[in-house]
Design a protein around this motif. Sequence first.
Motif: not given
Length: 238
Positions: A79-83, A96-99
């Motif tokens: 995930l490379i967008g705002h969460l 698997d990843w939150v950047q």
Amino acid sequence: MKTHPLDDISRLLDNAASAAGRPPPRLLAVSKTQPAGAVAGLVVLGQRAFGENYVQEAAAKIAELEQAEPGMPSLEWHLIGHLQSNKAREATALFDWVQTVDRAKLVAALARHRDPERGPLNVLVQVNIDDEASKHGCRPDEVEGLAAAIAGEPLLRLRGLMVIPTPHDDPELGRPAFRRSRALFDALRERYPQVDTLSMGMSSDAAIAIAEGATMVRIGTALFGARNLSSKGTSSGA
């Protein structure tokens, strides 16, 4: 004979790393706004890591790939967008990843919702390296506190930093921001030996980012062509 963009990009990354005397970075294919078929086409060529901006879009795409391509190898989703914190449960189930971790509330939400059977979620601290009002990310002086919060959660694994410097027509103008990011990364790695990922650089400035220490670059446009301009949100990889 015409080569696939993936071959061209791999060659660019290898050449940039060689020129800088660094190991080649990992390539994250930014598949946001792209159809599942485009992802499948890269998987056939060996690409395994993909970046998405939105939870709902990723969920639909992953489900479509699993249904249409039952024999597909295991993929790694970032995930490379705002969460938003209220989407943390869905995000921990999909990715698997939150950047893009940039606040303590999100750290707590991700840790609370991660399924222990999946193992720790890989996390990057997103830093607003140029202090832009239009971008998400913590301030550089907030990295230490967020890193400590992440490292204290057994179901989260602190892996490093993600940055999106101010875009410039001349990519060389972004070099100082990449250097500041590398300094933050090196300081973080001294405190946390497991830290190994500095995610920075996109289609237009990947070579400079690699020269300044990127270990992962996020490439979308150069792989897939111009993104769907109807897509909303801040670009996290292009």
